[in-house]
Scaffold this motif. Structure first.
Motif, PDB file in Angstrom:
ATOM      1  N   PHE A 181     -20.797 -13.217   8.336  1.00 52.06           N
ATOM      2  CA  PHE A 181     -19.665 -12.816   7.491  1.00 52.06           C
ATOM      3  C   PHE A 181     -20.397 -12.756   6.415  1.00 52.06           C
ATOM      4  N   ALA A 182     -19.553 -12.463   5.199  1.00 52.10           N
ATOM      5  CA  ALA A 182     -19.620 -12.384   4.136  1.00 52.10           C
ATOM      6  C   ALA A 182     -18.917 -13.120   3.003  1.00 52.10           C
ATOM      7  N   TYR A 183     -19.602 -14.466   2.218  1.00 45.83           N
ATOM      8  CA  TYR A 183     -19.928 -15.385   1.549  1.00 45.83           C
ATOM      9  C   TYR A 183     -19.243 -14.578  -0.061  1.00 45.83           C
ATOM     10  N   ARG A 184     -18.506 -15.636  -0.550  1.00 45.17           N
ATOM     11  CA  ARG A 184     -18.535 -15.567  -2.695  1.00 45.17           C
ATOM     12  C   ARG A 184     -19.181 -15.981  -2.758  1.00 45.17           C
ATOM     13  N   THR A 185     -20.387 -15.452  -3.972  1.00 46.57           N
ATOM     14  CA  THR A 185     -20.936 -16.387  -4.487  1.00 46.57           C
ATOM     15  C   THR A 185     -20.758 -15.603  -6.188  1.00 46.57           C
ATOM     16  N   PRO A 186     -21.983 -16.252  -7.358  1.00 45.94           N
ATOM     17  CA  PRO A 186     -21.859 -16.209  -8.646  1.00 45.94           C
ATOM     18  C   PRO A 186     -22.380 -14.896  -8.312  1.00 45.94           C
ATOM     19  N   TYR A 187     -22.845 -14.775  -7.781  1.00 47.73           N
ATOM     20  CA  TYR A 187     -24.192 -13.034  -8.139  1.00 47.73           C
ATOM     21  C   TYR A 187     -23.535 -11.493  -6.690  1.00 47.73           C
ATOM     22  N   GLY A 188     -22.002 -12.205  -6.633  1.00 46.32           N
ATOM     23  CA  GLY A 188     -21.409 -11.015  -5.728  1.00 46.32           C
ATOM     24  C   GLY A 188     -21.012 -11.169  -4.526  1.00 46.32           C
ATOM     25  N   PRO A 189     -20.987 -10.674  -3.027  1.00 48.69           N
ATOM     26  CA  PRO A 189     -20.847 -11.358  -2.044  1.00 48.69           C
ATOM     27  C   PRO A 189     -22.226 -10.884  -1.733  1.00 48.69           C
ATOM     28  N   ILE A 190     -22.117 -12.398  -0.692  1.00 48.16           N
ATOM     29  CA  ILE A 190     -23.711 -12.471  -0.148  1.00 48.16           C
ATOM     30  C   ILE A 190     -23.455 -12.128   1.842  1.00 48.16           C
ATOM     31  N   THR A 191     -23.896 -11.221   2.713  1.00 47.05           N
ATOM     32  CA  THR A 191     -23.101 -11.563   3.807  1.00 47.05           C
ATOM     33  C   THR A 191     -24.829 -11.621   4.733  1.00 47.05           C
ATOM     34  N   ILE A 192     -24.538 -13.078   5.864  1.00 43.38           N
ATOM     35  CA  ILE A 192     -25.051 -13.708   6.146  1.00 43.38           C
ATOM     36  C   ILE A 192     -25.031 -13.270   7.814  1.00 43.38           C
ATOM     37  N   ARG A 193     -26.476 -13.237   8.667  1.00 41.82           N
ATOM     38  CA  ARG A 193     -26.610 -13.003   9.697  1.00 41.82           C
ATOM     39  C   ARG A 193     -27.158 -14.201  10.482  1.00 41.82           C
ATOM     40  N   ALA A 194     -26.287 -14.421  11.537  1.00 43.22           N
ATOM     41  CA  ALA A 194     -27.102 -15.011  12.347  1.00 43.22           C
ATOM     42  C   ALA A 194     -27.013 -15.571  13.369  1.00 43.22           C
ATOM     43  N   CYS A 195     -27.627 -16.433  14.661  1.00 42.05           N
ATOM     44  CA  CYS A 195     -27.448 -16.449  15.988  1.00 42.05           C
ATOM     45  C   CYS A 195     -28.231 -17.463  16.102  1.00 42.05           C
ATOM     46  N   ALA A 196     -28.239 -18.296  17.104  1.00 40.59           N
ATOM     47  CA  ALA A 196     -28.354 -19.196  16.922  1.00 40.59           C
ATOM     48  C   ALA A 196     -29.781 -20.024  17.133  1.00 40.59           C
ATOM     49  N   GLU A 197     -30.553 -19.742  16.816  1.00 38.75           N
ATOM     50  CA  GLU A 197     -32.274 -20.232  16.777  1.00 38.75           C
ATOM     51  C   GLU A 197     -31.994 -20.696  15.321  1.00 38.75           C
ATOM     52  N   GLY A 198     -30.989 -19.488  14.351  1.00 37.99           N
ATOM     53  CA  GLY A 198     -31.446 -19.092  12.926  1.00 37.99           C
ATOM     54  C   GLY A 198     -30.501 -17.756  11.830  1.00 37.99           C
TER      55      GLY A 198
END
Length: 159
Positions: A9-26
């Protein structure tokens, strides 16, 4: 898709969007920009936690991260990323210094390649790795972002 399958999922930050990918472990990946990564596009508890911690970091309210990581790479790459995670907030290291810390002083080029392949930038602070001249690695937007993050940390530490 199974409930433990990776999501991003992509999140808005002061440095522009950041996409974070996660699985069950982290968290498995942090990418600058709104990018498509493997898995379903939806937030998860872990990606939300990572986003919250990153926003706290960008606001100067956090210096270390608690979100669990599940980084995929060779044993050598994971050792380099573990060493990167030990570089203190606001400080820098060169690839040669990291190689010495790993007990492999001649492997600075391989260390540099592993730093470049770091899948979880900021959470694993590759912006704290600089060239022998003290400047952030990379060119263009990536180098400007690394410089901005390092300068932000150093301002926070200034008396």
């Amino acid at each position: 898709m199974p409930p433990d399958a990776p999501t991003h999922f992509a999140y808005r930050t002061p440095y522009g969007p950041i996409t974070i990918r996660a699985c069950a472990e982290g968290v498995t990946d942090v990418a600058f920009g709104d990018v498509a990564l493997e898995g379903e596009r939806r937030p998860s508890a872990l990606s939300n936690q990572a986003a919250t911690e990153l926003l706290e970091y960008f606001a100067g309210k956090r210096r270390a991260f608690d979100v669990p990581l599940s980084l995929q790479g060779s044993a050598f790459q994971r050792a380099v990323w573990d060493e990167l995670a030990r570089v203190p907030y606001g400080q820098t290291r060169t690839s040669a210094q990291l190689a010495r810390a790993l007990g492999r002083p001649g492997s600075y080029r391989a260390v540099g390649a592993a730093v470049h392949k770091n899948p979880a930038g900021v959470l694993v602070p590759d912006h704290r790795v600089v060239g022998a001249d003290g400047r952030p690695l990379g060119a263009g937007k990536a180098a400007r972002l690394r410089r901005a993050l390092l300068e932000m940390e150093q301002r926070e530490l200034a008396p």
